[in-house]
Design an enzyme around this catalytic site. Structure first.
Site, PDB file in Angstrom:
ATOM      1  N   GLU A   1      78.147  -7.106 -37.110  1.00 46.92           N
ATOM      2  CA  GLU A   1      77.920  -7.781 -35.737  1.00 46.92           C
ATOM      3  C   GLU A   1      77.486  -9.152 -35.943  1.00 46.92           C
ATOM      4  OE1 GLU A   1      78.281  -6.832 -32.848  1.00 46.92           O
ATOM      5  OE2 GLU A   1      78.349  -4.684 -32.973  1.00 46.92           O
TER       6      GLU A   1
ATOM      7  N   GLU B   1      77.651   9.071 -53.263  1.00 47.83           N
ATOM      8  CA  GLU B   1      76.196   8.428 -53.528  1.00 47.83           C
ATOM      9  C   GLU B   1      75.524   8.732 -54.848  1.00 47.83           C
ATOM     10  OE1 GLU B   1      73.127  11.429 -51.567  1.00 47.83           O
ATOM     11  OE2 GLU B   1      74.325  10.843 -50.131  1.00 47.83           O
TER      12      GLU B   1
END
Length: 273
Positions: free
Chosen positions: A81, A112
């Site tokens: 953004e 992960e």
């Protein structure tokens, strides 16, 4: 103090399947209301991290977010953004998720758990001492994130973290730890809920305050935003009308000519009308 994952503790509510929809929504909302107060307690820690990042970014540094699962996705959302909102390069704030871009939409098994891959991912961007890295992990125990932060420390790179458990392994290795203690989730262990909301709020605070400090906002307006759709063109036009006291037609003409609110303001005030 021994490390206890409050994000994994049993919910304060039971027999969820017996609740009406209204009861479910009301109780989730009750839990959500506690999140901003938890964030408020961490403002001093957030302030210290932001000040340190701004100092480095003014010298040409970049900001990286690293995370897995929901935490990684939130980092990518915040990073993505920044260019349209503040007109900065896509290479200034960078989100990296365990498992690569495919993990944005679909979980990549055991990604992960790697203790070597994060540093490899960071090295693809030629990370250096002017850069800053924030590890995002609600649990504070994600190996991908912890190992990445450790390698950054070893290479004199500034490190911070956002976690929702007090005294976590991640907090202990990050130079600037931010702990948002939101307590047990409505659905036990579902840290995409309050913990995810807390992380999103903190990321908003970090990136927005950094961009303002870097001069990417004038007054309260996003004067460097990219004009990527009609809504933003309309917003930019209104900004120019208010700032320069000109007609909508003239404002739109200037905006389309100079492709940017700040450029339009500067050229108009300098006589280029």
């Amino acid at each position: 103090m021994s490390f206890i994952k409050t994000t994994e503790q049993a919910s304060n509510y039971n027999h969820l399947e017996k609740m009406t929809v209204k009861e479910l929504l009301t109780n989730i909302n009750v839990e959500d209301k506690s999140v901003p107060y938890a964030v408020e307690k961490a403002i001093p820690a957030i302030e210290n991290l932001v000040n340190s990042i701004v100092y480095r970014m003014k010298k040409g540094g970049r900001l990286f977010y690293i995370g897995a699962g929901t935490s990684g996705r939130l980092g990518i959302v915040d990073a993505s953004e920044c260019p349209p909102t503040f007109g900065v390069s896509h290479n200034l704030v960078i989100g990296i998720i365990a498992g690569g871009d495919s993990a944005i939409r679909k979980a990549v098994e055991f990604a992960e758990d790697s203790t070597t891959q994060c540093w490899k991912d960071l090295q693809k961007f030629n990370i250096n001492k002017n850069d800053s890295v924030i590890g995002i992990a609600a649990s504070g125990t994600t190996p991908y994130v912890i190992s990445g932060i450790q390698k950054c420390n070893e290479n004199s790179i500034l490190t911070g973290c956002i976690t929702c458990n007090e005294g976590s392994p991640l907090s202990k290795v990050a130079q600037y730890p931010i702990e948002i203690i939101v307590g047990p989730e409505f659905v036990t262990g579902s840290s995409r809920m309050k913990a995810g909301t807390a992380q999103k709020l903190v990321l908003n605070m970090i990136s927005t305050s950094i961009m303002i400090q870097l001069g990417k906002v004038k007054g309260n307006k996003m004067v460097d935003m990219q004009l990527t759709n009609n809504k933003l063109v309309d917003r930019g036009t209104k900004m120019l009308m208010d700032e320069l006291n000109i007609s909508e037609e003239k404002a739109n003409e200037l905006l389309l000519k100079y492709k940017n609110v700040r450029n339009a303001i500067n050229n108009y005030t300098n006589g280029n009308r």
